[in-house]
Design an enzyme around this catalytic site. Structure first.
Site, PDB file in Angstrom:
ATOM      1  N   GLY A 200       0.827  -1.247   0.039  1.00 53.41           N
ATOM      2  CA  GLY A 200       0.145   0.052  -0.065  1.00 53.41           C
ATOM      3  C   GLY A 200       0.670   1.425   0.085  1.00 53.41           C
ATOM      4  N   SER A 201       0.359   2.387   0.486  1.00 51.63           N
ATOM      5  CA  SER A 201       1.122   3.630   0.464  1.00 51.63           C
ATOM      6  C   SER A 201       2.129   3.865   1.598  1.00 51.63           C
ATOM      7  CB  SER A 201      -0.002   4.788   0.546  1.00 51.63           C
ATOM      8  OG  SER A 201      -0.682   4.600   1.944  1.00 51.63           O
ATOM      9  N   THR A 202       2.917   4.728   1.184  1.00 58.66           N
ATOM     10  CA  THR A 202       4.155   4.968   2.058  1.00 58.66           C
ATOM     11  C   THR A 202       3.765   5.283   3.694  1.00 58.66           C
ATOM     12  OG1 THR A 202       5.524   5.302   0.366  1.00 58.66           O
ATOM     13  CG2 THR A 202       6.288   6.160   2.355  1.00 58.66           C
ATOM     14  N   VAL A 204       0.617   4.814   4.923  1.00 53.84           N
ATOM     15  CA  VAL A 204      -0.004   3.622   5.867  1.00 53.84           C
ATOM     16  C   VAL A 204       1.040   2.676   6.092  1.00 53.84           C
ATOM     17  CG1 VAL A 204      -1.718   1.941   5.883  1.00 53.84           C
ATOM     18  CG2 VAL A 204      -2.342   4.144   4.910  1.00 53.84           C
ATOM     19  N   GLY A 205       1.994   2.314   5.569  1.00 56.82           N
ATOM     20  CA  GLY A 205       3.185   1.839   5.943  1.00 56.82           C
ATOM     21  C   GLY A 205       4.064   2.037   7.038  1.00 56.82           C
ATOM     22  N   GLU A 222       5.636  -3.436   0.889  1.00 61.67           N
ATOM     23  CA  GLU A 222       5.859  -3.231  -0.451  1.00 61.67           C
ATOM     24  C   GLU A 222       4.876  -1.699  -0.637  1.00 61.67           C
ATOM     25  OE1 GLU A 222       6.963  -4.588  -2.860  1.00 61.67           O
ATOM     26  OE2 GLU A 222       7.598  -6.395  -2.265  1.00 61.67           O
ATOM     27  N   CYS A 256       1.705   0.433  -9.134  1.00 63.61           N
ATOM     28  CA  CYS A 256       2.819   1.205  -8.241  1.00 63.61           C
ATOM     29  C   CYS A 256       4.132   1.230  -8.764  1.00 63.61           C
ATOM     30  CB  CYS A 256       3.004  -0.007  -6.877  1.00 63.61           C
ATOM     31  SG  CYS A 256       3.512  -1.697  -7.498  1.00 63.61           S
TER      32      CYS A 256
HETATM   33  P1  NAD Z   1      -3.649   2.367   1.243  1.00 63.96           P
HETATM   34  O1  NAD Z   1      -1.987   2.245   1.963  1.00 63.96           O
HETATM   35  O2  NAD Z   1      -4.288   3.526   1.374  1.00 63.96           O
HETATM   36  O3  NAD Z   1      -4.349   1.110   1.934  1.00 63.96           O
HETATM   37  C1  NAD Z   1      -3.913  -0.372   2.042  1.00 63.96           C
HETATM   38  C2  NAD Z   1      -4.345  -1.042   2.959  1.00 63.96           C
HETATM   39  O4  NAD Z   1      -4.380  -0.376   4.255  1.00 63.96           O
HETATM   40  C3  NAD Z   1      -5.831  -1.162   2.554  1.00 63.96           C
HETATM   41  O5  NAD Z   1      -6.330  -2.630   2.958  1.00 63.96           O
HETATM   42  C4  NAD Z   1      -6.339  -0.257   3.568  1.00 63.96           C
HETATM   43  O6  NAD Z   1      -7.867  -0.813   4.360  1.00 63.96           O
HETATM   44  C5  NAD Z   1      -5.286  -0.244   4.876  1.00 63.96           C
HETATM   45  N1  NAD Z   1      -5.364   1.076   5.491  1.00 63.96           N
HETATM   46  C6  NAD Z   1      -5.475   2.319   5.264  1.00 63.96           C
HETATM   47  N2  NAD Z   1      -5.285   3.051   6.045  1.00 63.96           N
HETATM   48  C7  NAD Z   1      -5.208   2.712   7.099  1.00 63.96           C
HETATM   49  C8  NAD Z   1      -4.631   3.033   8.560  1.00 63.96           C
HETATM   50  N3  NAD Z   1      -4.704   4.350   8.736  1.00 63.96           N
HETATM   51  N4  NAD Z   1      -4.061   2.069   9.316  1.00 63.96           N
HETATM   52  C9  NAD Z   1      -4.377   0.648   8.857  1.00 63.96           C
HETATM   53  N5  NAD Z   1      -4.974   0.275   7.910  1.00 63.96           N
HETATM   54  C10 NAD Z   1      -4.965   1.178   6.952  1.00 63.96           C
HETATM   55  O7  NAD Z   1      -3.064   2.071  -0.259  1.00 63.96           O
HETATM   56  P2  NAD Z   1      -4.061   1.955  -1.530  1.00 63.96           P
HETATM   57  O8  NAD Z   1      -4.598   3.420  -1.711  1.00 63.96           O
HETATM   58  O9  NAD Z   1      -5.039   0.635  -1.517  1.00 63.96           O
HETATM   59  O10 NAD Z   1      -2.918   1.552  -2.512  1.00 63.96           O
HETATM   60  C11 NAD Z   1      -2.293   2.485  -3.446  1.00 63.96           C
HETATM   61  C12 NAD Z   1      -0.693   2.320  -2.798  1.00 63.96           C
HETATM   62  O11 NAD Z   1      -0.414   0.956  -2.715  1.00 63.96           O
HETATM   63  C13 NAD Z   1      -0.074   3.235  -3.866  1.00 63.96           C
HETATM   64  O12 NAD Z   1       0.884   4.172  -3.081  1.00 63.96           O
HETATM   65  C14 NAD Z   1       0.800   2.275  -4.659  1.00 63.96           C
HETATM   66  O13 NAD Z   1       2.207   2.497  -5.123  1.00 63.96           O
HETATM   67  C15 NAD Z   1       0.911   1.217  -3.504  1.00 63.96           C
HETATM   68  N6  NAD Z   1       1.297  -0.157  -4.169  1.00 63.96           N
HETATM   69  C16 NAD Z   1       2.505  -0.704  -3.927  1.00 63.96           C
HETATM   70  C17 NAD Z   1       2.668  -2.076  -4.656  1.00 63.96           C
HETATM   71  C18 NAD Z   1       4.178  -2.614  -4.379  1.00 63.96           C
HETATM   72  O14 NAD Z   1       4.060  -3.871  -4.700  1.00 63.96           O
HETATM   73  N7  NAD Z   1       5.160  -1.944  -3.888  1.00 63.96           N
HETATM   74  C19 NAD Z   1       1.820  -2.531  -5.254  1.00 63.96           C
HETATM   75  C20 NAD Z   1       0.319  -1.919  -5.313  1.00 63.96           C
HETATM   76  C21 NAD Z   1       0.222  -0.556  -4.999  1.00 63.96           C
END
Ligand code: NAD
Length: 400
Positions: A200-202, A204-205, A222, A256
């Site tokens: 997911g996003s940096t 939330v990471g 990731e 991504c």
């Molecule tokens: P996101 O970080 O918003 O959400 C990812 C997950 O985290 C979801 O399941 C969501 O429910 C959960 N989440 C969201 N906010 C949270 C919080 N505050 N606390 C705990 N969990 C939370 O990301 P997104 O918008 O779903 O995806 C897009 C992002 O993911 C982009 O930045 C993209 O580059 C990245 N991405 C990376 C890869 C990779 O392999 N590196 C692959 C696909 C997407």
């Protein structure tokens, strides 16, 4: 566990019937040490994908607006391939390895035994909502773990479907699914896991890593970011433009590792812009809105964010620029020449079909531009000049 009772909301109801003890017991009992058992789990996961491919495709298309061929190529087929690779190499990858021991410890001998970690939590994003949930699951099962899956709430049809299919094909002592948004995921992260795979996003990471630190749980993150592309005049502009257009506009740029922006030398600039215009026309026709090959933006919030990036950039829109929130969040494949490097477009991950192209003096200036920013996930170089390629290999850092 005391922090669970301290939580300001009813965490138990947010987590549905999650039974972590049951998942942990499966691993502790030694049941997943047998490769035969792991193969059974992988075969069940493979059946889940193959037998329900049409349903999965329909759910992804309904949630994200992805064309059907894209769903097969980037979701279902990818997972099946991953499972087949795991099955083909399982024995060799899990075999104990003999390693040398230092003289002081001889005549002892040493071997590395690979063990399951325990219960793995997989948190997935919405952009490849099936692949990024089930591929990490395949790896976890191959390694003898059990797992909790948390699909993205932004793709609710996919989340509901996968929860149902997992319950049908895999036993609850091996895999359980928790659906829900931020409150549910926050509650989930308070529990103890043995490994967390987060895509997911940096932003939330960082949240995930902080929560994992409480239990010293190892994480695989990731994340996202701005993946740059460098182009010079040593390559055929048509070939380069077609490759960039494919990588950028597949899934409407919501990938991504999509090329986020392009740095081009001045002699390559005009031919590249002309070739990008042709490539977009060839891939999506004169009116991309009517093309069955162009995906849509996932929701109104992201559409609005992208429309915001289309303004105030100081560059020239050389391809596209149209958008329509009524048409399932349409944004045309767009190329913007020479925006300000300080424009929002150049500050945040674009994650949509908008491609800024900035002119730089040479490879050295391009590498410098990239070094001044966060390390990207991917970095693409289109040059047949060995020296230029080495400049990027040796003087920049990226995931790939
Ligand atoms: P996101 O970080 O918003 O959400 C990812 C997950 O985290 C979801 O399941 C969501 O429910 C959960 N989440 C969201 N906010 C949270 C919080 N505050 N606390 C705990 N969990 C939370 O990301 P997104 O918008 O779903 O995806 C897009 C992002 O993911 C982009 O930045 C993209 O580059 C990245 N991405 C990376 C890869 C990779 O392999 N590196 C692959 C696909 C997407």
């Amino acid at each position: 566990m005391s922090h669970l009772t301290d939580a300001p909301y009813d965490t138990a109801s947010l987590l549905g019937g999650l039974d972590l003890a049951r998942l942990r017991h499966t691993v502790h009992s030694g049941a997943t040490l047998s490769l035969g058992r792991r193969r059974e789990h992988l075969a069940a996961l493979r059946r889940l994908v193959v037998e329900h491919e049409d349903e999965i495709n329909a759910a992804v298309t309904a949630d994200v607006g992805k064309p059907a061929l894209e769903v097969r190529l980037t979701e279902t087929w990818t997972i099946v391939q991953e499972i087949d690779t795991l099955l083909a190499h399982l024995e060799r990858w899990t075999a104990p390895r003999t390693v040398p021991v230092p003289v002081a410890l001889q005549p002892a001998s040493a071997r590395v035994h690979l063990q399951p970690k325990g219960v793995v939590l997989v948190i997935a994003p919405w952009n490849y909502p099936v692949q990024l949930l089930l591929s990490p699951l395949a790896g976890a099962l191959a390694a003898g773990n059990t797992a909790v899956l948390k699909p993205s709430e932004i793709t609710p049809r996919v989340a509901e479907l996968l929860a149902r299919l997992v319950a049908k094909h895999l036993p609850p002592e091996v895999v359980q699914v928790v659906t829900g948004g931020v409150p549910g995921t926050t509650a989930l992260l308070e529990r103890r896991f043995d490994h967390i795979v987060f895509t997911g996003s940096t932003e939330v990471g960082k949240v995930v890593m902080r929560a994992a630190a409480e239990h010293l749980t190892p994480v695989t993150l990731e994340l996202g970011g701005k993946s740059p592309t460098f182009v010079d005049a040593t390559m055929d502009a048509t070939v380069v433009a077609r490759r960039i257009a494919w990588g950028k506009f597949v899934n409407a740029g919501q990938t991504c590792i999509a090329p986020d922006y392009v740095l081009v030398t001045s002699e390559a600039r005009d031919p590249l812009l002309a070739a990008l215009r042709e490539a977009v026309q060839e891939f999506f026709g004169a009116d991309p809105r009517t093309s069955s090959d162009l995906g849509r933006i996932v929701n109104g919030r992201h559409h609005e964010r992208l429309v915001g990036l289309l303004g105030g950039h100081g560059g020239e829109v050389v391809v596209g620029g149209e958008h329509d929130a009524q048409d399932r969040y349409f944004v045309a494949p767009t190329v913007i020449a020479d925006p300000y490097p300080s424009a929002p477009l150049m500050q945040e991950e674009i994650f949509g079909p908008i491609l800024p192209v900035l002119t730089v003096a040479d490879a050295e200036a391009g590498a410098e531009f990239m070094r001044e920013r966060e390390h990207p996930l991917a970095l693409y170089v289109f040059s047949s000049d060995e020296k230029v390629r080495r400049t990027f290999e040796q003087r920049t850092t990226s995931g790939g």
